[in-house]
Design a protein around this motif. Sequence first.
Motif, mmCIF file in Angstrom:
data_model
loop_
_atom_site.group_PDB
_atom_site.id
_atom_site.type_symbol
_atom_site.label_atom_id
_atom_site.label_comp_id
_atom_site.label_asym_id
_atom_site.label_seq_id
_atom_site.Cartn_x
_atom_site.Cartn_y
_atom_site.Cartn_z
ATOM 1 N N PHE A 135 0.842 -1.194 0.000
ATOM 2 C CA PHE A 135 0.000 0.000 0.000
ATOM 3 C C PHE A 135 0.877 1.243 0.000
ATOM 4 N N ASP A 136 0.324 2.330 -0.526
ATOM 5 C CA ASP A 136 1.018 3.614 -0.540
ATOM 6 C C ASP A 136 0.619 4.486 0.650
ATOM 7 N N LEU A 137 -0.517 4.161 1.277
ATOM 8 C CA LEU A 137 -1.069 4.991 2.346
ATOM 9 C C LEU A 137 -2.149 4.198 3.073
ATOM 10 N N ALA A 144 -6.603 16.747 0.947
ATOM 11 C CA ALA A 144 -5.524 17.556 1.536
ATOM 12 C C ALA A 144 -4.754 16.746 2.582
ATOM 13 N N ALA A 145 -5.460 15.945 3.375
ATOM 14 C CA ALA A 145 -4.803 15.115 4.383
ATOM 15 C C ALA A 145 -3.913 14.064 3.725
ATOM 16 N N ILE A 146 -4.388 13.471 2.653
ATOM 17 C CA ILE A 146 -3.586 12.484 1.921
ATOM 18 C C ILE A 146 -2.326 13.134 1.355
ATOM 19 N N GLU A 147 -2.487 14.310 0.780
ATOM 20 C CA GLU A 147 -1.317 15.028 0.242
ATOM 21 C C GLU A 147 -0.318 15.350 1.340
ATOM 22 N N ALA A 148 -0.808 15.769 2.505
ATOM 23 C CA ALA A 148 0.077 16.076 3.630
ATOM 24 C C ALA A 148 0.782 14.818 4.130
ATOM 25 N N ALA A 149 0.061 13.701 4.187
ATOM 26 C CA ALA A 149 0.654 12.446 4.674
ATOM 27 C C ALA A 149 1.743 11.945 3.733
ATOM 28 N N THR A 150 1.509 12.034 2.460
ATOM 29 C CA THR A 150 2.508 11.548 1.511
ATOM 30 C C THR A 150 3.676 12.517 1.374
ATOM 31 N N VAL A 168 3.358 15.871 13.670
ATOM 32 C CA VAL A 168 1.949 15.568 13.447
ATOM 33 C C VAL A 168 1.327 16.736 12.708
ATOM 34 N N VAL A 169 0.531 16.439 11.709
ATOM 35 C CA VAL A 169 -0.147 17.459 10.925
ATOM 36 C C VAL A 169 -1.630 17.312 11.176
ATOM 37 N N ARG A 170 -2.302 18.411 11.453
ATOM 38 C CA ARG A 170 -3.752 18.373 11.612
ATOM 39 C C ARG A 170 -4.390 19.073 10.422
ATOM 40 N N VAL A 171 -5.353 18.405 9.822
ATOM 41 C CA VAL A 171 -6.119 19.004 8.744
ATOM 42 C C VAL A 171 -7.511 19.193 9.297
ATOM 43 N N PRO A 215 3.043 6.390 5.354
ATOM 44 C CA PRO A 215 2.056 7.479 5.392
ATOM 45 C C PRO A 215 0.699 7.021 5.922
ATOM 46 N N VAL A 216 0.211 7.750 6.937
ATOM 47 C CA VAL A 216 -1.063 7.413 7.569
ATOM 48 C C VAL A 216 -1.869 8.673 7.809
ATOM 49 N N VAL A 217 -3.165 8.568 7.540
ATOM 50 C CA VAL A 217 -4.131 9.583 7.942
ATOM 51 C C VAL A 217 -4.973 8.947 9.033
ATOM 52 N N ALA A 218 -4.925 9.526 10.238
ATOM 53 C CA ALA A 218 -5.731 9.052 11.368
ATOM 54 C C ALA A 218 -7.012 9.870 11.396
ATOM 55 N N ILE A 219 -8.144 9.181 11.454
ATOM 56 C CA ILE A 219 -9.424 9.886 11.484
ATOM 57 C C ILE A 219 -10.180 9.512 12.750
ATOM 58 N N SER A 220 -10.967 10.469 13.229
ATOM 59 C CA SER A 220 -11.785 10.210 14.417
ATOM 60 C C SER A 220 -12.892 11.237 14.511
ATOM 61 N N GLY A 221 -14.038 10.787 14.954
ATOM 62 C CA GLY A 221 -15.146 11.687 15.203
ATOM 63 C C GLY A 221 -15.344 11.961 16.676
#
Length: 135
Positions: free
Chosen positions: A46-48, A111-117, A126-129, A75-81
């Motif tokens: 996987f790429d992400l 945008a989060a994917i672009e930041a992660a990669t 850590v980057v917050r989008v 590269p990881v985007v962590a999501i949470s509600g």
Amino acid sequence: MPRVLVIDDQPDARTMVSIVLRINRFEVVEASSGAAGLNEFEGSKFDLAIVDIFLQGTNGLDVIRNMRERIPGFPVVAISGMTALDFVVDAPELSSVVCLQKPFRPADLIAAIEAATASRSPGAGVVRVAGSAAS
């Protein structure tokens, strides 16, 4: 075509993320649990990854740690509600994880994917989008 693993135990959220990714020309593999996601991760390239932090029966942070043990800086985007994800800053093995709060717009996800990669190197921080479905 970039290959993305989407791990979320909420079918609606997983489907929404997958649709946005497919429209934007990503190949998507979905997993409904941390265990299923790690099985996919171990068996394929996987790429992400996009990982929900609060998975039933599993902590998403543990899933990310597992991925990062195998491939440092993956590269990881962590999501949470459920939280602002500020606690991710305190975990050094989670450096450069991009955090995205649900609900989010499709443009926020991209945008989060672009930041992660873009932040593939360990220690990039850590980057917050900002994510919000409200206009």
